[in-house]
Design an enzyme around this catalytic site. Structure first.
Site, mmCIF file in Angstrom:
data_model
loop_
_atom_site.group_PDB
_atom_site.id
_atom_site.type_symbol
_atom_site.label_atom_id
_atom_site.label_comp_id
_atom_site.label_asym_id
_atom_site.label_seq_id
_atom_site.Cartn_x
_atom_site.Cartn_y
_atom_site.Cartn_z
ATOM 1 N N GLN A 24 52.359 27.511 25.691
ATOM 2 C CA GLN A 24 52.730 28.929 25.771
ATOM 3 C C GLN A 24 52.671 29.600 24.403
ATOM 4 O O GLN A 24 52.671 30.825 24.317
ATOM 5 C CB GLN A 24 54.154 29.064 26.337
ATOM 6 C CG GLN A 24 54.243 28.687 27.795
ATOM 7 C CD GLN A 24 55.660 28.747 28.350
ATOM 8 O OE1 GLN A 24 56.535 29.407 27.801
ATOM 9 N NE2 GLN A 24 55.882 28.072 29.456
ATOM 10 N N CYS A 25 52.640 28.782 23.340
ATOM 11 C CA CYS A 25 52.524 29.356 21.984
ATOM 12 C C CYS A 25 51.115 29.892 21.808
ATOM 13 O O CYS A 25 50.144 29.264 22.214
ATOM 14 C CB CYS A 25 52.731 28.284 20.919
ATOM 15 S SG CYS A 25 54.389 27.673 20.832
ATOM 16 N N THR B 201 39.298 46.152 29.176
ATOM 17 C CA THR B 201 39.904 45.196 28.245
ATOM 18 C C THR B 201 40.886 44.243 28.922
ATOM 19 O O THR B 201 41.125 43.146 28.430
ATOM 20 C CB THR B 201 40.666 45.937 27.124
ATOM 21 O OG1 THR B 201 41.627 46.800 27.726
ATOM 22 C CG2 THR B 201 39.724 46.730 26.254
ATOM 23 N N ASP B 202 41.454 44.673 30.067
ATOM 24 C CA ASP B 202 42.542 43.877 30.654
ATOM 25 C C ASP B 202 42.140 42.434 30.941
ATOM 26 O O ASP B 202 42.919 41.513 30.716
ATOM 27 C CB ASP B 202 43.061 44.545 31.939
ATOM 28 C CG ASP B 202 43.840 45.812 31.633
ATOM 29 O OD1 ASP B 202 44.214 46.011 30.467
ATOM 30 O OD2 ASP B 202 44.073 46.603 32.571
ATOM 31 N N THR C 22 38.239 51.295 30.776
ATOM 32 C CA THR C 22 38.685 52.567 30.175
ATOM 33 C C THR C 22 37.561 53.290 29.449
ATOM 34 O O THR C 22 37.508 54.513 29.437
ATOM 35 C CB THR C 22 39.848 52.281 29.182
ATOM 36 O OG1 THR C 22 40.907 51.687 29.919
ATOM 37 C CG2 THR C 22 40.341 53.537 28.510
ATOM 38 N N ASP D 130 37.969 49.099 37.393
ATOM 39 C CA ASP D 130 38.994 48.745 36.409
ATOM 40 C C ASP D 130 38.942 47.209 36.375
ATOM 41 O O ASP D 130 38.879 46.568 37.432
ATOM 42 C CB ASP D 130 40.367 49.210 36.904
ATOM 43 C CG ASP D 130 41.463 48.968 35.873
ATOM 44 O OD1 ASP D 130 42.098 49.936 35.448
ATOM 45 O OD2 ASP D 130 41.702 47.784 35.518
ATOM 46 N N SER D 131 38.985 46.621 35.197
ATOM 47 C CA SER D 131 38.739 45.172 35.123
ATOM 48 C C SER D 131 39.853 44.353 35.762
ATOM 49 O O SER D 131 39.714 43.146 35.934
ATOM 50 C CB SER D 131 38.498 44.734 33.680
ATOM 51 O OG SER D 131 39.697 44.707 32.952
ATOM 52 N N SER D 132 40.951 44.979 36.143
ATOM 53 C CA SER D 132 41.982 44.245 36.896
ATOM 54 C C SER D 132 41.431 43.784 38.239
ATOM 55 O O SER D 132 41.999 42.903 38.877
ATOM 56 C CB SER D 132 43.201 45.134 37.152
ATOM 57 O OG SER D 132 43.662 45.641 35.939
HETATM 58 N N1 ASN Z 1 42.682 48.976 32.769
HETATM 59 C C1 ASN Z 1 41.546 49.007 31.882
HETATM 60 C C2 ASN Z 1 40.583 47.915 32.316
HETATM 61 O O1 ASN Z 1 40.771 46.772 31.997
HETATM 62 C C3 ASN Z 1 42.007 48.838 30.455
HETATM 63 C C4 ASN Z 1 40.939 49.086 29.405
HETATM 64 O O2 ASN Z 1 39.756 48.970 29.621
HETATM 65 N N2 ASN Z 1 41.341 49.430 28.171
HETATM 66 O O3 ASN Z 1 39.648 48.192 33.030
#
Ligand code: ASN
Length: 362
Positions: free
Chosen positions: A297-298, A108-109, A33, A76-78
């Protein structure tokens, strides 16, 4: 993304300094992002680094030499893969001696997964590698990109005042106001600025007006030289338990062809069903050579196999207690340790051991 080690370097020359600044940082821009813009359909898509450079003229006002390696096609990091992590590690190795510190601009993902993977791949790291990014793109008025990037750059070159030694010789995540060990980070927010937390380990630093370092929590400088690993084994899976999970599902997952490792997300302090079919599935998988790492899972707390009757049998079945590791650090640890190609016994021993500060052992 494909990460050739020979990507072109963009230099950002500082303005207004006659003497050459004493420190230098390599920024590796992968996307996320931080550098995104809306396309015609109203979706956020990654842009070239030029976007960030234009929107952040202050990068030239920092008293440090900055170079940037930008992926030809930021992502996108996905879309990040284990191959990309190997590429990132190779890039850092190739430029290790030329820079005082490194900042990886990343979405961030999956940042917590990437930071954890890099922490394993970069053994004996003696410099700072900071992952950062943003929740709001750099071109938007309320962006957090500026603050995150400028502080991450400061942290990347931080030194102990007297000894002059590297202050944070670790792979870490800086976001909002927290510096967190990379393999302890977890993305916990998709709407607020404070996107990351480390539940089981204190922050390495907190950024207010000054950056306050928590030196006691930071790993020691290694005495051996950097060793960059080149293999990750992707034949792994995460199996999250839930009440009502069926034998068919557990079998289907654990019997995936060629599977070598499984992060088993259990309840509470590492508890799981005691149904004979479930235990038999684990026994069969273990006998086929699948390493099973028990992670809770906690978000906070510790796996203690044997505390309850519902976890006692797991140890007998060869399941390894993951202590207080996060799922992100566990799945990347499995990939890394399996990638070392050791014997099953040695693999199990390494999985149980603290490798890079990812678990609180003892
Ligand atoms: N979808 C974005 C990513 O991980 C989310 C982000 O960076 N805030 O590339």
């Amino acid at each position: 993304m494909a990460l050739p080690v020979t990507l072109p370097l963009i230099d950002i020359t500082p303005v207004g300094t006659s003497a050459r600044p004493a420190t230098s940082v390599l920024i590796i821009y992968t996307g996320g992002t931080v550098g995104m813009e809306y396309n015609k359909r109203g979706e956020l898509v990654p842009m070239k680094f030029e976007q960030i450079r234009k929107k952040m003229p202050e990068l030239r006002q920092l008293n440090m030499n900055l170079s940037v390696l930008s992926l030809p096609e930021p992502i996108d990091s996905s879309n990040v893969t284990a191959t990309d992590w190997l590429g990132l590690a190779a890039l850092i190795e190739a430029h290790y001696s030329a820079y005082d510190g490194f900042v990886v601009l990343h979405g961030t993902d999956t940042m917590a997964y990437s930071a954890a993977a890099l922490s394993y791949l970069l053994e004996n790291l003696g410099k700072t590698v900071v992952f950062t990014g943003a929740q709001v793109p750099v071109g938007r008025i309320r962006t957090d990109a500026r603050r995150n990037l400028v502080t991450a750059l400061d942290i990347a070159v931080a030194r102990h005042s007297k000894a002059g030694t590297v202050r944070v010789p670790e792979v870490c995540v800086f976001f909002n106001d927290l510096l967190i060990r990379g393999n302890r980070a977890k993305k916990v927010e998709s709407e607020q600025y404070n996107a990351f937390r480390s539940e089981n380990y204190p922050p390495l630093a907190r950024a207010g007006i000054e950056v306050e370092y928590n030196d006691k929590q930071v790993r020691h400088l290694p005495s051996a030289p950097l060793r960059v690993h080149q293999h990750l084994n992707e034949r792994v899976v995460i199996l999250k338990l839930f009440p009502g999970i069926t034998e068919q599902v557990v079998r289907a997952v654990l019997e995936v062809d060629g599977l070598r490792g499984c992060v088993l997300e259990t309840y509470g302090s590492g508890n799981a069903p005691t149904a004979p079919w479930f235990l038999q599935c684990l026994r069969d998988a273990h006998q086929r050579g699948v390493q099973i790492l028990n992670v809770s899972q906690c978000e906070e707390g510790h796996v203690i196999q044997g505390q309850y009757e519902t976890s006692s049998q797991l140890t007998d079945l060869g399941v390894i207690g993951g202590e207080d590791i996060t799922t992100e650090a566990a799945i990347t640890k499995l990939m890394f340790v399996l990638g070392l190609g050791r014997s099953p016994k040695e693999t199990a021993r390494l999985l149980a051991q603290d490798l890079r500060g990812e678990i609180t052992s003892g």
